[in-house]
Structure formats: C-alpha cells, structure tokens
Design an enzyme around this catalytic site. Structure first.
Site, mmCIF file in Angstrom:
data_model
loop_
_atom_site.group_PDB
_atom_site.id
_atom_site.type_symbol
_atom_site.label_atom_id
_atom_site.label_comp_id
_atom_site.label_asym_id
_atom_site.label_seq_id
_atom_site.Cartn_x
_atom_site.Cartn_y
_atom_site.Cartn_z
ATOM 1 N N ASN A 9 0.882 -1.175 0.000
ATOM 2 C CA ASN A 9 0.000 0.000 0.000
ATOM 3 C C ASN A 9 0.910 1.213 0.000
ATOM 4 O O ASN A 9 1.517 1.540 1.016
ATOM 5 C CB ASN A 9 -0.894 -0.029 1.252
ATOM 6 N N LYS A 11 0.191 4.224 -0.196
ATOM 7 C CA LYS A 11 -0.404 5.409 0.455
ATOM 8 C C LYS A 11 -0.184 6.646 -0.430
ATOM 9 O O LYS A 11 -0.156 6.530 -1.649
ATOM 10 C CB LYS A 11 0.147 5.576 1.867
ATOM 11 N N HIS A 93 -9.392 1.461 5.034
ATOM 12 C CA HIS A 93 -8.103 1.604 5.723
ATOM 13 C C HIS A 93 -8.270 2.510 6.940
ATOM 14 O O HIS A 93 -9.044 3.476 6.902
ATOM 15 C CB HIS A 93 -7.053 2.178 4.765
ATOM 16 N N GLU A 95 -6.545 4.806 8.030
ATOM 17 C CA GLU A 95 -6.304 6.236 7.759
ATOM 18 C C GLU A 95 -7.535 6.885 7.133
ATOM 19 O O GLU A 95 -7.819 8.056 7.394
ATOM 20 C CB GLU A 95 -5.051 6.380 6.875
ATOM 21 N N GLU A 163 -5.078 -4.731 10.658
ATOM 22 C CA GLU A 163 -4.004 -3.763 10.880
ATOM 23 C C GLU A 163 -4.238 -3.034 12.193
ATOM 24 O O GLU A 163 -5.043 -2.091 12.253
ATOM 25 C CB GLU A 163 -3.982 -2.731 9.741
ATOM 26 N N GLY A 169 3.018 2.319 10.759
ATOM 27 C CA GLY A 169 3.977 3.403 10.582
ATOM 28 C C GLY A 169 4.740 3.766 11.843
ATOM 29 O O GLY A 169 5.416 4.787 11.897
ATOM 30 N N SER A 208 3.861 -2.108 10.197
ATOM 31 C CA SER A 208 5.315 -2.172 10.334
ATOM 32 C C SER A 208 5.908 -3.523 9.920
ATOM 33 O O SER A 208 6.896 -3.975 10.504
ATOM 34 C CB SER A 208 5.751 -1.799 11.761
HETATM 35 P P1 13P Z 1 3.294 0.424 7.595
HETATM 36 O O1 13P Z 1 3.761 -0.888 6.986
HETATM 37 O O2 13P Z 1 4.006 1.618 7.067
HETATM 38 O O3 13P Z 1 3.228 0.331 9.083
HETATM 39 O O4 13P Z 1 1.767 0.605 7.089
HETATM 40 C C1 13P Z 1 0.874 -0.430 7.246
HETATM 41 C C2 13P Z 1 -0.364 -0.093 6.509
HETATM 42 O O5 13P Z 1 -1.133 0.758 6.922
HETATM 43 C C3 13P Z 1 -0.622 -0.797 5.248
HETATM 44 O O6 13P Z 1 -1.905 -0.535 4.780
#
Ligand code: 13P
Length: 247
Positions: A9, A11, A93, A95, A163, A169, A208
């Site tokens: 992803n 982002k 997601h 976010e 997640e 992150g 992560s």
């Molecule tokens: P990270 O791998 O950067 O922690 O992000 C995970 C994520 O939100 C994937 O959709």
C-alpha cells in the site's frame, strides 16, 4: 490451502516517475510464483503502473473507491473507473477511517459495489492503542466484521487485512503471537457470518511489516499475507517480504 498474498500500500507517496520506477523494479524481479503479489497505488499513477506491470504477475490495486457509479461527486472515483485499470481495491483503511470519516457503514456500501464488479476488495479492520489497552480489541474487531461485512456473500474474493492502528507506521509490530491470536479471532468472527467459507478467506496482517520480521509473522497459521506500507516503497525490501511469504 490459502495462497499467501502480499500487497503493498503505497499510500500518498511517489511522484509519477518514482511510481513507474518502483513498479518496473518489482516487475523485473518476476515475483508471484509462490505468493500472490499486488501493489495499491495512488489514483494518478494507475495507468503508468498498469503499463509497467503488464507482463508480470503482480496485480494492481487502488486505495479507495466510491460506491456510486457516476454523477456529481466531486473528487471521487468509481468502481467502473477503477475496473478499467486494476483488479483490486483497499476499503476501510484506518487512515480513511481516522482522517476522512470512513465508517463501517461506508465500508459496507463500498464493499457491495466492489463485489458487484470485477474488482476484488481488501477490507481493513483494526483497533487503536486505547482500545487494546482497554481490552476492547475483540469487541471492536467483531463490530467491524459484523457491520462492515454484514450480509455480503463472503467468498475467497475478499481479503481481510488486520491492521492494529498502533502498529501502523510506528515501527512497533504486533508480536507474531499477538498477530496470530488476533487473526485467528478475526477468522472465528468471519465464520459466524460465512461458516466454513471463512476458511478460504485470506487474512493479511499489516503494521510495520518489514524484511526482518516478515518471515515469522507470515509463518503463523492464520496469517495469510501482509499489507505493507512503508517497506513497500523500496523494491528490494518489498521483494524480500514476498520471498518470506513462500511456503
Ligand atoms: P506500515 O507498513 O508503514 O506500518 O503501514 C501499514 C499499513 O497501513 C498498510 O496498509
């Protein structure tokens, strides 16, 4: 037997040139023999990345979608628009939930629109740190499954990404034990709705994931893959995670 599924992803990262270069580097390595592989890229890069991936087995996805087919919805992108470019889409997601008002209800509307098309969904769920500390993880995930996937025909077309928000992150990964225990719980919740069909649904862990921790996470029985954020922006790292997924 569920085939491992590693999805990147990206982002809101990559310029046009970076997106093409990253996709080309991933495609050049020819991944996809032992695991399904996908990249979910920003909307403006879909066409370029589609071109870069065209002779590879890497699937292309988007990171969100709207449920209406067309009309006066400024800034939104519909399922038929995406279906011209890609075969996958991330829905719900954390976010999107945190910053853009996504709820279980909007997740469900999007999921229904996607399942009526040729696109396959990756539906994200996960608890916050406060919720985990307050021992509400089970309740939160059960609600997200019950409300976000309510009444849809749960089949192997759906991937669920667990997640934990506190691991996204942050560099703080769930331990393999916690990730396994929680993914097993999610599968049990899916079974309440789908019965044995839940055994065919792939559950990814996200938060992560990197080249160092992937193998241990991916060897857990209820973790069928990973949704990778930061580490998917470096071709070499991402490809190592794909390697770690091979049975
Ligand atoms: P990270 O791998 O950067 O922690 O992000 C995970 C994520 O939100 C994937 O959709």
């Amino acid at each position: 037997m569920r085939r491992p599924f590693i999805a990147g992803n990206w982002k809101m990262n990559t310029t046009r040139a970076e997106a093409s270069a990253l996709a080309e580097a991933i495609a050049a390595a020819g991944p996809g023999a032992g695991a399904d592989v996908a990249v979910c890229v920003p909307f403006p890069h879909l066409a370029d990345v589609e071109r870069a991936l065209q002779h590879s087995r890497v699937r292309l996805g988007a990171q969100d979608v709207y449920w209406e087919e067309s009309g006066a919805f400024t800034g939104e992108v519909s399922v038929p628009m995406l279906a011209d470019y890609c075969s996958l889409v991330v829905i719900g997601h954390s976010e999107r939930r945190q910053y853009f008002g996504e709820t279980d209800e909007t997740v469900l509307r999007k999921l229904k629109a996607v399942l009526a098309s040729s696109l396959d969904p990756i539906v994200c769920i996960g608890e916050s740190l406060e919720q985990r500390k307050a021992n509400q993880t089970g309740e939160v995930l059960a609600r997200q499954v019950a409300n976000g996937l309510a009444g849809v025909d749960l089949s192997e077309r759906i991937t669920v990404a667990y997640e934990p928000i506190w691991a996204i992150g942050t560099g703080e990964t769930a331990t393999p034990e916690i990730a396994q225990e929680t993914c097993a719980f999610v599968r049990a919740e899916l079974k309440k709705h789908a019965g044995d069909a839940a055994d065919a649904i792939r559950i990814q862990y996200g938060g992560s994931v990197n080249a160092d921790n992937a193998r241990e996470l991916l060897s857990q029985p209820d973790i069928d893959g990973a949704l990778v954020g930061g580490a998917s922006l470096k071709a070499a790292q991402f490809l190592q995670i794909v390697e770690a997924a091979k049975p």
